[in-house]
Write an enzyme that holds these catalytic residues in place. Structure first.
Site, PDB file in Angstrom:
ATOM      1  N   ALA A 132       7.761 -27.121  31.277  1.00  0.00           N
ATOM      2  CA  ALA A 132       7.984 -25.948  30.412  1.00  0.00           C
ATOM      3  C   ALA A 132       9.458 -25.989  30.028  1.00  0.00           C
ATOM      4  CB  ALA A 132       7.643 -24.667  31.172  1.00  0.00           C
ATOM      5  N   ALA A 133       9.760 -26.811  29.018  1.00  0.00           N
ATOM      6  CA  ALA A 133      11.133 -27.314  28.903  1.00  0.00           C
ATOM      7  C   ALA A 133      12.023 -26.647  27.856  1.00  0.00           C
ATOM      8  CB  ALA A 133      11.104 -28.819  28.631  1.00  0.00           C
ATOM      9  N   ALA A 134      11.438 -25.958  26.861  1.00  0.00           N
ATOM     10  CA  ALA A 134      12.286 -25.417  25.785  1.00  0.00           C
ATOM     11  C   ALA A 134      13.055 -24.193  26.282  1.00  0.00           C
ATOM     12  CB  ALA A 134      11.422 -25.015  24.592  1.00  0.00           C
ATOM     13  N   PRO A 135      14.283 -24.010  25.804  1.00  0.00           N
ATOM     14  CA  PRO A 135      14.977 -24.764  24.760  1.00  0.00           C
ATOM     15  C   PRO A 135      15.643 -26.056  25.240  1.00  0.00           C
ATOM     16  CG  PRO A 135      16.332 -22.918  25.465  1.00  0.00           C
ATOM     17  CD  PRO A 135      15.024 -22.788  26.202  1.00  0.00           C
ATOM     18  N   GLY A 136      15.688 -26.310  26.551  1.00  0.00           N
ATOM     19  CA  GLY A 136      16.187 -27.611  26.956  1.00  0.00           C
ATOM     20  C   GLY A 136      17.371 -27.600  27.915  1.00  0.00           C
ATOM     21  N   GLY A 137      17.707 -26.431  28.457  1.00  0.00           N
ATOM     22  CA  GLY A 137      18.823 -26.380  29.414  1.00  0.00           C
ATOM     23  C   GLY A 137      18.575 -27.344  30.566  1.00  0.00           C
ATOM     24  N   LYS A 138      17.401 -27.237  31.177  1.00  0.00           N
ATOM     25  CA  LYS A 138      17.145 -28.072  32.355  1.00  0.00           C
ATOM     26  C   LYS A 138      16.808 -29.505  31.939  1.00  0.00           C
ATOM     27  CE  LYS A 138      16.180 -24.224  35.381  1.00  0.00           C
ATOM     28  NZ  LYS A 138      16.121 -23.138  34.367  1.00  0.00           N
TER      29      LYS A 138
ATOM     30  N   ARG B 116       9.093 -24.056  19.525  1.00  0.00           N
ATOM     31  CA  ARG B 116      10.043 -24.242  20.634  1.00  0.00           C
ATOM     32  C   ARG B 116      10.170 -25.729  20.991  1.00  0.00           C
ATOM     33  NH1 ARG B 116      11.810 -19.988  23.500  1.00  0.00           N
ATOM     34  NH2 ARG B 116      11.751 -21.009  25.513  1.00  0.00           N
TER      35      ARG B 116
ATOM     36  N   CYS C  17      13.120 -17.242  36.804  1.00  0.00           N
ATOM     37  CA  CYS C  17      14.343 -16.441  36.754  1.00  0.00           C
ATOM     38  C   CYS C  17      13.975 -14.987  37.060  1.00  0.00           C
ATOM     39  CB  CYS C  17      15.045 -16.601  35.420  1.00  0.00           C
ATOM     40  SG  CYS C  17      13.992 -16.228  34.025  1.00  0.00           S
TER      41      CYS C  17
HETATM   42  N1  SAM Z   1      13.242 -24.857  31.225  1.00  0.00           N
HETATM   43  C1  SAM Z   1      13.747 -24.175  30.056  1.00  0.00           C
HETATM   44  C2  SAM Z   1      15.245 -24.349  30.001  1.00  0.00           C
HETATM   45  O1  SAM Z   1      15.872 -24.587  31.028  1.00  0.00           O
HETATM   46  O2  SAM Z   1      15.808 -24.271  28.881  1.00  0.00           O
HETATM   47  C3  SAM Z   1      13.321 -22.734  30.035  1.00  0.00           C
HETATM   48  C4  SAM Z   1      11.830 -22.578  30.139  1.00  0.00           C
HETATM   49  S1  SAM Z   1      11.236 -20.940  29.966  1.00  0.00           S
HETATM   50  C5  SAM Z   1      11.639 -20.230  31.462  1.00  0.00           C
HETATM   51  C6  SAM Z   1       9.522 -21.166  30.080  1.00  0.00           C
HETATM   52  C7  SAM Z   1       8.859 -21.943  28.960  1.00  0.00           C
HETATM   53  O3  SAM Z   1       7.447 -21.968  29.209  1.00  0.00           O
HETATM   54  C8  SAM Z   1       9.029 -21.356  27.575  1.00  0.00           C
HETATM   55  O4  SAM Z   1       9.598 -22.307  26.718  1.00  0.00           O
HETATM   56  C9  SAM Z   1       7.622 -21.015  27.133  1.00  0.00           C
HETATM   57  O5  SAM Z   1       7.401 -21.259  25.771  1.00  0.00           O
HETATM   58  C10 SAM Z   1       6.762 -21.917  27.981  1.00  0.00           C
HETATM   59  N2  SAM Z   1       5.398 -21.384  28.212  1.00  0.00           N
HETATM   60  C11 SAM Z   1       4.899 -20.175  27.881  1.00  0.00           C
HETATM   61  N3  SAM Z   1       3.607 -20.093  28.249  1.00  0.00           N
HETATM   62  C12 SAM Z   1       3.283 -21.263  28.822  1.00  0.00           C
HETATM   63  C13 SAM Z   1       2.096 -21.783  29.386  1.00  0.00           C
HETATM   64  N4  SAM Z   1       0.984 -21.072  29.448  1.00  0.00           N
HETATM   65  N5  SAM Z   1       2.145 -23.032  29.878  1.00  0.00           N
HETATM   66  C14 SAM Z   1       3.265 -23.759  29.837  1.00  0.00           C
HETATM   67  N6  SAM Z   1       4.424 -23.304  29.312  1.00  0.00           N
HETATM   68  C15 SAM Z   1       4.427 -22.090  28.814  1.00  0.00           C
END
Ligand code: SAM
Length: 469
Positions: free
Chosen positions: A112-118, A141, A233
């Site tokens: 679950a990578a967007a926007p890409g910090g990790k 995203r 978070c």
């Molecule tokens: N890892 C990212 C970073 O460090 O920039 C932040 C990720 S954010 C906490 C969670 C992500 O999960 C979002 O981009 C969201 O679009 C995605 N998401 C939402 N529902 C989801 C689902 N059912 N399965 C997988 N990913 C999902």
């Protein structure tokens, strides 16, 4: 002692955290009332350095800033010189070091990578020959993720846009899997007041159920002996400890301890044999976070997977001069993908084939050239790649105003460049291409990335905000 209640916190949330923290609750409230910390992570691959800033103690490349500058007015930010990232999130560095210890050419999934910090962090930490699959289910995203990884410029990442269920097609592929799950976002209350407005008990429950679904769907893709890093978070028990207990009850797992220095203020929580790490904003220099790492201890060592179609390899004659545009052409597989010549790190060919064969790839790796009839033009990703061969193109460093004009896609004519393709940079950091034709030059900074800020505002409010060395 009572502190003023900041941000109009929901009663149910306050009651819960007050119960958890007891006498520490007023300190927590006071921390939420203080301004959010600002931090950046430098791109060591691009050689960016800062002076006189306090380091984030759990990350070699993380630094706190004394105030929030106007990042959009800094060409170094557009050029991937650093990523603006909340400090607690950088704890991933410690977890990843444990997860990847002793693994050759690791295949890593950021689910679950967007926007890409990790993902940009993982790309920076990945050992030589490793492959990062950065996945995001939401299309728009996924494209932001691809943009951020392109600007980061590492040659070891592929972006996919798949639902977690799709990873069932790739059993046992990943040595490390990060699930940075969508969550109720309590740890962001200080930084993003919208997170407060969107909070509800029903949403916490919904998040917890979704997190379990995501973990259940993705679990098969983790190799036996591989490590899951789970993070949110939020402070919610239901989204953190309860999910670890749920995993313990369903699967064979063991704890992967993450070393912490007591001076950091990170809370270590025993969840049966597992350990969770919680960041509270009144105890650490960062926002709220939960992280845990667990090893999968069962499963078949060589699981059956569908046959992969093979990589869309480019032929030598199609590559032409493009291979020599990268510093170490032999370190890459060269692909022809949608009329683009693309380089991905040569390690782990089987993994790359499976990813291209079974997932929806939206960013295939470093896009080096675009085929236009029989010729290849350099791609935006090549200018930003840490593998761009020095001297492959004539280059000119721009002053701040000209660099901002370039990022706004104005016509900029770098006087030192000859006719043809040229690279423009700022403070030594390559940004993008121009094509000079006599007194004119076409600007090849991508339209979608165009800086929309007014030039005068950018110059007035942005100049010199960061103490780069
Ligand atoms: N890892 C990212 C970073 O460090 O920039 C932040 C990720 S954010 C906490 C969670 C992500 O999960 C979002 O981009 C969201 O679009 C995605 N998401 C939402 N529902 C989801 C689902 N059912 N399965 C997988 N990913 C999902």
């Amino acid at each position: 002692m009572t502190a003023p209640r900041p941000l109009n916190l929901p009663d149910a949330f306050s009651a819960r955290v007050s119960h958890t923290l007891g006498p520490d609750f007023p300190a927590f409230l006071a921390a939420l009332d203080a301004p959010a910390l600002v931090s950046i992570r430098l791109n060591a691959g691009k050689g960016v350095a800062v002076t006189g800033l306090e380091r984030v103690p759990w990350s070699a490349a993380g630094y706190y800033l004394p105030a929030r500058p106007l990042f959009a007015a800094d060409p170094r930010w557009h050029a991937g010189g650093y990523y603006v990232q909340e400090a607690s999130s950088m704890f991933l560095e410690k977890a990843f070091a444990q997860a990847v210890a002793g693994v050759d050419e690791p295949v890593v999934l950021d689910l679950a990578a967007a926007p890409g910090g990790k993902s940009t962090h993982l790309a920076a930490l990945l050992p030589e020959g490793g492959l990062l699959v950065a996945n995001e289910v939401i299309r728009a995203r996924a494209h932001i993720l691809a943009e951020n990884l392109t600007k980061w410029g590492a040659g070891n990442a592929v972006v996919t846009q798949n639902d977690p269920t799709d990873f069932g097609r790739l059993p046992g592929l990943f040595d490390v899997m990060l699930v940075d799950a969508p969550c109720s976002g309590e740890g962001l209350f200080r930084k993003e007041p919208d997170a407060v407005r969107e909070w509800s008990e029903a949403n916490v429950q919904l998040c917890a159920e979704r997190q379990q679904r995501i973990l259940a769907d993705a679990w098969a893709a983790l190799k036996p002996g591989g490590v899951l890093i789970y993070s949110t978070c939020t402070y919610e028990e239901a989204e953190n400890e309860a999910n670890l207990r749920w995993l313990l009850a369903r699967e064979d797992v063991e704890n992967v301890p993450i070393p912490v220095d007591p001076a950091w203020g990170v809370e270590e929580i025993a969840v049966g044999p597992l350990t969770g790490y919680r960041f509270w904003p009144h105890r650490v220099r960062g926002e709220g976070l939960f992280m845990a790492a667990v090893r999968k201890t069962s499963g078949s060592a060589s699981p059956r997977r569908g046959r992969a179609k093979g990589l869309p390899l480019a032929m030598r004659k199609e590559l032409g001069p493009v291979a020599d545009w990268l510093r170490e052409p032999a370190a890459f597989h060269w692909l022809k993908w949608n009329e683009k010549l693309v380089a991905i790190s040569a390690g782990n060919r089987e993994a790359a084939e499976l990813v291209f064969g079974h997932l929806k790839v939206v960013y295939p790796g470093t896009e080096a050239g675009e085929l236009v009839r029989t010729q290849a033009n350099p791609s935006p990703g090549l200018a930003l790649s840490t593998y761009l061969a020095p001297g492959a193109f004539p280059a000119q460093d721009l002053d701040l105003e000209t660099a901002l004009r370039y990022l706004r896609r104005e016509d900029v004519v770098p006087g030192e460049l000859p006719n043809g393709w040229g690279l423009v940079s700022f403070a030594g950091l390559p940004m993008g291409w121009v094509k000079r034709i006599g007194n004119r030059a076409n600007n090849y900074w991508p339209k979608e990335w165009r800086l929309r800020m007014d030039l005068a505002d950018a110059l007035r409010d942005g100049n010199g905000a960061l103490p780069f060395g």
